[in-house]
Design a protein around this motif. Sequence first.
Motif, PDB file in Angstrom:
ATOM      1  N   ALA A 173      43.814   0.970  72.154  1.00  0.00           N
ATOM      2  CA  ALA A 173      43.877   1.110  70.704  1.00  0.00           C
ATOM      3  C   ALA A 173      42.749   2.005  70.219  1.00  0.00           C
ATOM      4  N   LYS A 174      43.032   2.821  69.249  1.00  0.00           N
ATOM      5  CA  LYS A 174      42.012   3.664  68.644  1.00  0.00           C
ATOM      6  C   LYS A 174      42.292   3.802  67.160  1.00  0.00           C
ATOM      7  N   THR A 175      41.228   3.902  66.386  1.00  0.00           N
ATOM      8  CA  THR A 175      41.333   3.991  64.935  1.00  0.00           C
ATOM      9  C   THR A 175      40.925   5.386  64.492  1.00  0.00           C
ATOM     10  N   VAL A 176      41.783   5.997  63.681  1.00  0.00           N
ATOM     11  CA  VAL A 176      41.539   7.366  63.225  1.00  0.00           C
ATOM     12  C   VAL A 176      41.727   7.428  61.715  1.00  0.00           C
ATOM     13  N   TYR A 185      45.685  11.942  40.146  1.00  0.00           N
ATOM     14  CA  TYR A 185      45.112  10.708  39.636  1.00  0.00           C
ATOM     15  C   TYR A 185      43.957  10.160  40.488  1.00  0.00           C
ATOM     16  N   GLY A 186      43.605  10.876  41.520  1.00  0.00           N
ATOM     17  CA  GLY A 186      42.487  10.435  42.342  1.00  0.00           C
ATOM     18  C   GLY A 186      42.724  10.705  43.817  1.00  0.00           C
ATOM     19  N   PRO A 187      41.678  10.588  44.649  1.00  0.00           N
ATOM     20  CA  PRO A 187      41.792  10.860  46.087  1.00  0.00           C
ATOM     21  C   PRO A 187      42.558   9.775  46.833  1.00  0.00           C
ATOM     22  N   VAL A 188      43.222  10.185  47.890  1.00  0.00           N
ATOM     23  CA  VAL A 188      43.948   9.273  48.775  1.00  0.00           C
ATOM     24  C   VAL A 188      43.509   9.568  50.207  1.00  0.00           C
ATOM     25  N   GLN A 189      43.200   8.532  50.955  1.00  0.00           N
ATOM     26  CA  GLN A 189      42.811   8.690  52.354  1.00  0.00           C
ATOM     27  C   GLN A 189      43.351   7.516  53.158  1.00  0.00           C
ATOM     28  N   VAL A 190      43.925   7.820  54.303  1.00  0.00           N
ATOM     29  CA  VAL A 190      44.587   6.799  55.121  1.00  0.00           C
ATOM     30  C   VAL A 190      43.901   6.661  56.469  1.00  0.00           C
ATOM     31  N   ARG A 191      43.777   5.421  56.922  1.00  0.00           N
ATOM     32  CA  ARG A 191      43.244   5.129  58.255  1.00  0.00           C
ATOM     33  C   ARG A 191      44.324   4.395  59.045  1.00  0.00           C
ATOM     34  N   VAL A 192      44.550   4.828  60.278  1.00  0.00           N
ATOM     35  CA  VAL A 192      45.556   4.179  61.113  1.00  0.00           C
ATOM     36  C   VAL A 192      44.946   3.710  62.425  1.00  0.00           C
TER      37      VAL A 192
END
Length: 262
Positions: A173-176, A185-192
């Motif tokens: 498993a690794k998180t990126v 309307y504002g910043p969006v950032q996703v972590r998977v």
Amino acid sequence: MKKSHPIRRVMLATAATVSGIVLLLSLKPASDPASASAAGGAAPQQTAAAQESAQGGAAAAQSGTVTGDVVKTQYGPVQVRLTMSGGKISKAEAVQAPSGGTSSQKTELAVPRLNQEAVAAGSADIDAVSGATYTSDGYKQSLQSALDKAKATGGGASSASPSPTGGGSSTQAKTVTGSVVKTQYGPVQVRVTVSGGKISKAEAVQAPSGGTSSQKTELAVPRLNQEAVAAGSADIDTVSGATYTSDGYKQSLQSALDKAGG
């Protein structure tokens, strides 16, 4: 009696002198003091080198990321992730924090300050942010649990690097974290989190907040997270009423998958 011949006396004296020299040479120490001193000085140098190597190896082992426990507060869950380098906190971030209404405003105010204090203090002994007591307390508890986990593993943590043997890389498993996408309307950032080549978890690290944006975020993000895990890609549907957030989410999600090699 016969008189000794002068030449014979000289020969006897010479033989006695040579014998004396041979005897003195035979009493010389077996080893040269200078050589012995040099040999004795080599050991400390080797010991120092070995200690330095061991210390360097320990520092290398005390690096990586570790995530603390989820702490439930009156206004929502708080969870902290740390990046350790040489046994010290090099980065702190809140993976989860209260959101919606005034909670989002307090989170935006408190979390950056808490992150900075965690890095500066190198411990969970940090001050609570005025006006965000519950978030601060939850942050400190999760931070402490992350530090405990890092200490239990020698300061190291889970790594996103593939296995050196190559055999376990497909199941590791690794998180990126994807790129920050700025929306109207504002910043969006996703972590998977990717495990076995599939998305096992998706979460929005950043999303629009404040006013109606918080309501739309609360409605859209959980559905987008679920769809990302179900689809295993960024090819997911836009949530009605949250078009900008959905589009930003999909772009950040795709960048995260690109980084993960997916």
